[in-house]
Design a protein around this motif. Sequence first.
Motif, PDB file in Angstrom:
ATOM      1  N   ASP A 147       0.863  -1.176   0.000  1.00  0.00           N
ATOM      2  CA  ASP A 147       0.000   0.000   0.000  1.00  0.00           C
ATOM      3  C   ASP A 147       0.905   1.233   0.000  1.00  0.00           C
ATOM      4  O   ASP A 147       1.361   1.689   1.046  1.00  0.00           O
ATOM      5  CB  ASP A 147      -0.905  -0.030   1.237  1.00  0.00           C
ATOM      6  N   THR A 153       3.158   0.617  -7.487  1.00  0.00           N
ATOM      7  CA  THR A 153       2.700  -0.334  -6.466  1.00  0.00           C
ATOM      8  C   THR A 153       3.811  -1.290  -6.042  1.00  0.00           C
ATOM      9  O   THR A 153       3.624  -2.504  -5.945  1.00  0.00           O
ATOM     10  CB  THR A 153       1.481  -1.136  -6.971  1.00  0.00           C
ATOM     11  N   THR A 263      -3.893  -7.642   8.098  1.00  0.00           N
ATOM     12  CA  THR A 263      -4.665  -6.414   7.927  1.00  0.00           C
ATOM     13  C   THR A 263      -5.571  -6.213   9.129  1.00  0.00           C
ATOM     14  O   THR A 263      -6.545  -6.952   9.331  1.00  0.00           O
ATOM     15  CB  THR A 263      -5.522  -6.473   6.648  1.00  0.00           C
ATOM     16  N   GLN A 268      -1.468  -2.442   9.124  1.00  0.00           N
ATOM     17  CA  GLN A 268      -1.294  -3.371   8.016  1.00  0.00           C
ATOM     18  C   GLN A 268       0.196  -3.698   7.888  1.00  0.00           C
ATOM     19  O   GLN A 268       1.028  -2.797   7.817  1.00  0.00           O
ATOM     20  CB  GLN A 268      -1.780  -2.745   6.701  1.00  0.00           C
ATOM     21  N   ASN A 313       6.168  -3.873   3.865  1.00  0.00           N
ATOM     22  CA  ASN A 313       5.318  -2.688   3.898  1.00  0.00           C
ATOM     23  C   ASN A 313       4.552  -2.648   5.217  1.00  0.00           C
ATOM     24  O   ASN A 313       3.958  -3.642   5.642  1.00  0.00           O
ATOM     25  CB  ASN A 313       4.349  -2.734   2.720  1.00  0.00           C
TER      26      ASN A 313
END
Length: 410
Positions: A147, A153, A263, A268, A313
């Motif tokens: 994200d 991306t 998540t 996240q 991430n």
Amino acid sequence: MKKIILFVFCAVIFYSAGAQKKNFDYSFYGFVRGDLYYNSRSNVEVVDGLFYLYPRDVLYDTDGKDLYATPSSSLYSFTTRLGLNMKGPDIGSAKTSANIESDFGGTTDINFMLRLRRAYVKLDWDGGSSLLLGQTWHPLFGEVVPDVLNLATGAPFQPFNRSPQIRYQFRKNALTLTTAAIYQLIYTSAGFNGKSEQYLKDGVLPELYLGADYKKGRFIAGAGIDMLSLKPRLGVIQEDKGQMFRVNERVTSFSYDLHAGYTGEKLQVSGKTLLASNQTHTAMLGGFGVTSIDSRTGEQQYTPFRHSTSWLNVVCGKKYQAGLFAGYTKNLGTPEVLASADKLYGSGLNIDRFTNLSVSLRYSLPHWFVGIGYTLATAWYGTTSLPYGKVVDTHDVTNHRIESVFMYLF
């Protein structure tokens, strides 16, 4: 008589449309997006700079000045997107659905054009089976995706590709098995004539994928294996001898991935690691080289380059969010001995390793999103050496990127 036939035809059309609406539903979605960015140097990029990959190597002029040490900046909104989801009517015991998605990111030298992102139909059965036909995300893109603000991306660390495919999935409790036969259209492999879908078409065999995911609650983990087999050339012209030969060449590669993600409401965490082999069609570093050359016909044998690539991430918050992305790619060279360090075909094969560290701050409301981020990207360029294509005598090149994104979602 003609009026009667026309009346009957219109009646049938209206009746069919009315009957279809009883078991048919659709909904539009999308967003208006704007991207403002600044780079401290020239980069390898597509979609007019919005799809940012990695900094270019130095290129010195006569006075010893680096031509690529030039900043750039722009503001675009052509990635604005529109999609249509459709459901029904059922076919036997199968629930049907379809998706069409587009944006304005198709580019030529002078125009921005409407382009097809996704277009597929899907059949779902109660037993857990589903069949997808059409263009959508490559299975290596997967459900575990970073994200980040950048349109890429996470590429070139995260596989990025949408392709025509036939995908079958079977779900049982928390386990999902996926098989897919994948073709190329927009995202294509590198070869003798640059990037082209022809190498896969001439090889006849589609790209094949097999994977498994375990998803329970807020947690997901999985693995996959991908096989790609290309036919680089159909023939060889030897101009010095005035001869031409048909050849039977092929380069086959296998790639493997592991991924996991969590998540939560305000946290996240996700990551993926790959042993990627000749994955230029997924916007990753890679390619192939020549291992042998037939002295009479010029027919060649090939070996793919392998890259170890990983990313992590973390995004914290809900209304106010802070994000961190870290990526690392290492060129592992080739599994077989190269015949030449010059006969190489791919992307970024003179990069030994590449790192990316991005941080972002975002403000999110219903239908609104605003974010700003900073990226530090460093690539270590060098010389490809024999026998196994390792990159030596490296020097580092760094780009500083600042970007801001605003979106209105509907």
